[in-house]
Design a protein around this motif. Structure first.
Motif, PDB file in Angstrom:
ATOM      1  N   ARG A  44       8.401  25.388 -15.846  1.00 57.03           N
ATOM      2  CA  ARG A  44       9.779  25.664 -16.262  1.00 57.03           C
ATOM      3  C   ARG A  44      10.044  25.249 -17.707  1.00 57.03           C
ATOM      4  N   SER A  45       9.007  24.770 -18.410  1.00 58.37           N
ATOM      5  CA  SER A  45       9.205  24.356 -19.806  1.00 58.37           C
ATOM      6  C   SER A  45       8.047  24.843 -20.693  1.00 58.37           C
ATOM      7  N   TYR A  46       6.961  24.048 -20.781  1.00 61.59           N
ATOM      8  CA  TYR A  46       5.873  24.387 -21.708  1.00 61.59           C
ATOM      9  C   TYR A  46       5.132  25.676 -21.343  1.00 61.59           C
ATOM     10  N   ASN A  47       5.269  26.124 -20.082  1.00 62.47           N
ATOM     11  CA  ASN A  47       4.636  27.398 -19.699  1.00 62.47           C
ATOM     12  C   ASN A  47       5.656  28.518 -19.542  1.00 62.47           C
ATOM     13  N   PRO A 104      13.230  21.732 -17.676  1.00 64.06           N
ATOM     14  CA  PRO A 104      12.903  20.559 -16.870  1.00 64.06           C
ATOM     15  C   PRO A 104      11.444  20.133 -17.027  1.00 64.06           C
ATOM     16  N   PRO A 105      11.107  18.950 -16.501  1.00 67.80           N
ATOM     17  CA  PRO A 105       9.758  18.409 -16.680  1.00 67.80           C
ATOM     18  C   PRO A 105       8.608  19.317 -16.219  1.00 67.80           C
ATOM     19  N   GLN A 106       8.767  19.965 -15.071  1.00 66.18           N
ATOM     20  CA  GLN A 106       7.665  20.788 -14.557  1.00 66.18           C
ATOM     21  C   GLN A 106       7.266  21.812 -15.613  1.00 66.18           C
ATOM     22  N   SER A 107       5.962  21.864 -15.944  1.00 73.50           N
ATOM     23  CA  SER A 107       5.551  22.710 -17.072  1.00 73.50           C
ATOM     24  C   SER A 107       5.828  24.192 -16.822  1.00 73.50           C
ATOM     25  N   ALA A 111       9.541  21.786 -29.488  1.00 72.31           N
ATOM     26  CA  ALA A 111      10.121  22.225 -28.216  1.00 72.31           C
ATOM     27  C   ALA A 111       9.677  21.236 -27.146  1.00 72.31           C
ATOM     28  N   TYR A 112      10.633  20.640 -26.441  1.00 75.85           N
ATOM     29  CA  TYR A 112      10.268  19.571 -25.494  1.00 75.85           C
ATOM     30  C   TYR A 112      10.920  19.774 -24.136  1.00 75.85           C
ATOM     31  N   SER A 113      10.255  19.256 -23.114  1.00 73.70           N
ATOM     32  CA  SER A 113      10.836  19.258 -21.768  1.00 73.70           C
ATOM     33  C   SER A 113      11.688  18.005 -21.603  1.00 73.70           C
ATOM     34  N   GLU A 114      12.508  17.979 -20.567  1.00 72.64           N
ATOM     35  CA  GLU A 114      13.376  16.817 -20.312  1.00 72.64           C
ATOM     36  C   GLU A 114      12.574  15.523 -20.179  1.00 72.64           C
TER      37      GLU A 114
END
Ligand code: MV4
Length: 454
Positions: free
Chosen positions: A58-61, A53-56, A31-34
Motif C-alpha cells: 500500500r506504499s512502496y509498491n 500505510p506501512p504495508q509495502s 516518498a515514505y510510508s507511515e
C-alpha cells in the motif's frame, strides 16, 4: 539535468540516493510510508511526502501512490532504489507515458531480463557462455525428462518469472522430478503469479561472481569491475568483496567481455549487473541480470572511485557516458558486511524494535551506509538490513583487518544483529585464504554448530 527527484524507497538506499542528488545539486523528495515518518531520509530530504500505510503493497509498491507523489511535489524523475518497484517494467512504462523520468533502464530492458527464460535465450543468442538447458519454459514432467536425457542429471528447475531462489529445485533423477516439478510450479505460481519453469544443468558448489556495467543505450558499455557474492544464506547475500579473491585475470577478462556483450545485445542503458556462476574448472556461465542499483554497489565505488548512483542519475537525464574502459582502474580491496536485525544465535530470527544505543565505526578505509540513529525504531514490515559496513584496504588482508576493527568498534544496542556473525566469518581460516563458494556459509554454520553425536 533532472529538476527534482522523487526517491521511492526507504532505509539506507533512500539516504544513498539523497546524497547523490545533493552531490549533483538536484532537489530530492522522499516518498515514505507511515512506518518511516521519523526516518533519517525524511528528516534530511528537501521535501517528503507520505505515500500510504506501512504495508509495502500500500506504499512502496503502490504505483498510483508513487506517480501521484511525483506529480504533487513537482518531481520530474523517480528513483526506485533496490527491491520494491526497482525492477518493475510497468512502473518504468507508466513513467515514460506520463512524462516522468524513470531512473533506471527502459521498461523493455527490465521486462526482457525479468523473464529469466527469455533472458537466457537472448544471452545465449548474444554468445554468452551458458549452462546446457531448455530454451523455453517446460510444461510437464515428460518435457523436462526429455531435456534431462540430453544434458544429464543433476538438473535445476528455475522459475521463468524468477529470482531469489523461489521455485528453484535441484533434481537428481527422473523419480525425484515427479514430485519436484509440481512443487516448483506451485511455488513459482505463488511467488510470481506465473508457474512457468525452465531447466538448467546443475553446477555443484560454484562461486557467484557478478560484473557491474554502465551503459548509455547507444552501444557504449563499460565493465566497472566484478564482485564476489558467494557468501549467501538462504539466497540472501551476507558479505561481498571486490575484486573477487583468487580470480585469474583471464577469467576476469572473460567475465567483463561477456557482460559488455550481453548489455550491448539488448541495447541496455543505465547501471546494471550481470551475474555469473564460476565452476571449479574455471568455466563461467551466465546466470542472471539485475537491472537495478544493487545493495553491494559501494564496494565497486570504493575500489574504482566511480559514483554509480550519480552515473545512474546522469544517464537518466540523458547525459553522455564519458567513462572509457581504459581509464577504469581498480585499486585495493573492499569488503561489505551486511548488518541485519537478525539473531545469529537463534537461526537468524528477525527482531524488530528500538535501537537504544548507536555508535558507528570510523577511521581510515571505513564507509558506513546506514539509516540508523540512537532511538531509531526498526519496523517489522520491511527487510532487516540495518547497515552496510564497507571497508577498503590496499590489499585483501588490510580490508579484512579494517573490517574487524570497524566491527569491534560498532555499537548497536537494543536489538540483536549479525555483527558477531561477521566477526566470526572474518576470522575463519578458509575465508582468510579466499576459498569461497556458494556452500561456504552453510558449511561454516555446520562447523560452528556440530551435530550431537548422541
Ligand atoms: C544455479 C546453481 C547451480 N547451477 N544454477 C541461486 C539463486 C538463483 N539466482 C540461481 N541460483 C543458483 N543457480 C545452476 N545451473 C546454484 C545456484 C545457487 C546459488 C547461486 C548463487 C549464490 C548462492 C547460491 C546458493 C544456492 C544455489
Amino acid at each position: 539535468m533532472l529538476k527534482k527527484v522523487l526517491i521511492a524507497n526507504r532505509g539506507e538506499i533512500a539516504l544513498r540516493i539523497l546524497r547523490a542528488c545533493r552531490d549533483l545539486q538536484i532537489p530530492a523528495v522522499v516518498a515514505y510510508s507511515e512506518a518511516d515518518r521519523d526516518s533519517l531520509a525524511v528528516r534530511l530530504a528537501d521535501e517528503a511526502v507520505c505515500i500510504g500505510p506501512p504495508q509495502s503493497a500500500r506504499s512502496y509498491n503502490n504505483i498510483p501512490a508513487i506517480i501521484s507523489a511525483a506529480r504533487i511535489t513537482g518531481a520530474d524523475a523517480i528513483h526506485p532504489g533496490y527491491g520494491f518497484l526497482s525492477e518493475n517494467s510497468y512502473l518504468a512504462d507508466v513513467c515514460a507515458q506520463v512524462g516522468l523520468t524513470f531512473i533506471g533502464p527502459p521498461g523493455a530492458a527490465i521486462a526482457k531480463m525479468g523473464d529469466k527464460a527469455l533472458a537466457r535465450k537472448l544471452m545465449k543468442e548474444a554468445g554468452l557462455p551458458m549452462l546446457p538447458g531448455s530454451e523455453e519454459p517446460l510444461p510437464n514432467v515428460r518435457a523436462v525428462q526429455s531435456v534431462a536425457r540430453k544434458i544429464g542429471y543433476p538438473i535445476i528447475l528455475k522459475a521463468a518469472a524468477g529470482g531469489g531462489g523461489r521455485g528453484m529445485r535441484v533434481v537428481r533423477s527422473d523419480r525425484e522430478l515427479l514430485t519436484a516439478l509440481p512443487v516448483a510450479q506451485a511455488e513459482a505460481e505463488a511467488a510470481f503469479g506465473n508457474g512457468d519453469i525452465y531447466v538448467e544443468k546443475y553446477l555443484e558448489d560454484p562461486r557467484h561472481i557478478e560484473v557491474q556495467i554502465i551503459a548509455d543505450g547507444k552501444g557504449h558499455v563499460v565493465a566497472v569491475g566484478e564482485r564476489e557474492c558467494s557468501l549467501q544464506r538462504r539466497h540472501q547475500k551476507v558479505l561481498e568483496e571486490a575484486p573477487a579473491p583468487n580470480l585469474r585475470d583471464n577469467v576476469r577478462q572473460t567475465l567483463f567481455k561477456a557482460a559488455i556483450r550481453g548489455a550491448k545485445a539488448i541495447g541496455y542503458a543505465s547501471v546494471g549487473t550481470f551475474e555469473f556462476l564460476l565452476a571449479k574448472d574455471g568455466h563461467v556461465y551466465f546466470m542472471d541480470m539485475n537491472t537495478r542499483i544493487q545493495v553491494e554497489h559501494p564496494i565497486t565505488e570504493v575500489t574504482t572511485g566511480i559514483d554509480l548512483v550519480k552515473w545512474q542519475l546522469r544517464l537518466a537525464a540523458g547525459e553522455p557516458l564519458t567513462l572509457d574502459q581504459r581509464q577504469i582502474e581498480t585499486r585495493g580491496h573492499a569488503i561489505e558486511c551486511r548488518i541485519t536485525a537478525e539473531d545469529p544465535t537463534r537461526n537468524f530470527e528477525p527482531n524488530a524494535g528500538t535501537i537504544t544505543g548507536f555508535l558507528g565505526p570510523g577511521g581510515p578505509g571505513v564507509r558506513l551506509d546506514t539509516h540508523l540513529f540512537p532511538g531509531y525504531v526498526a519496523p517489522p514490515y520491511y527487510d532487516s538490513l540495518l547497515a552496510k559496513l564497507i571497508c577498503w584496504g590496499k590489499d585483501r588482508d588490510e580490508a579484512i583487518a579494517r573490517s574487524e576493527r570497524a566491527l569491534q568498534e560498532f555499537v548497536i544496542s537494543g536489538i540483536k544483529t549479525t555483527v558477531p556473525f561477521h566477526l566470526g566469518i572474518l576470522h575463519d581460516p578458509l575465508f582468510r585464504r579466499g576459498e569461497l563458494s556458494t556452500n561456504f556459509i552453510p558449511q561454516y554454520l555446520e562447523r560452528m554448530t556440530p551435530r550431537d553425536e548422541g
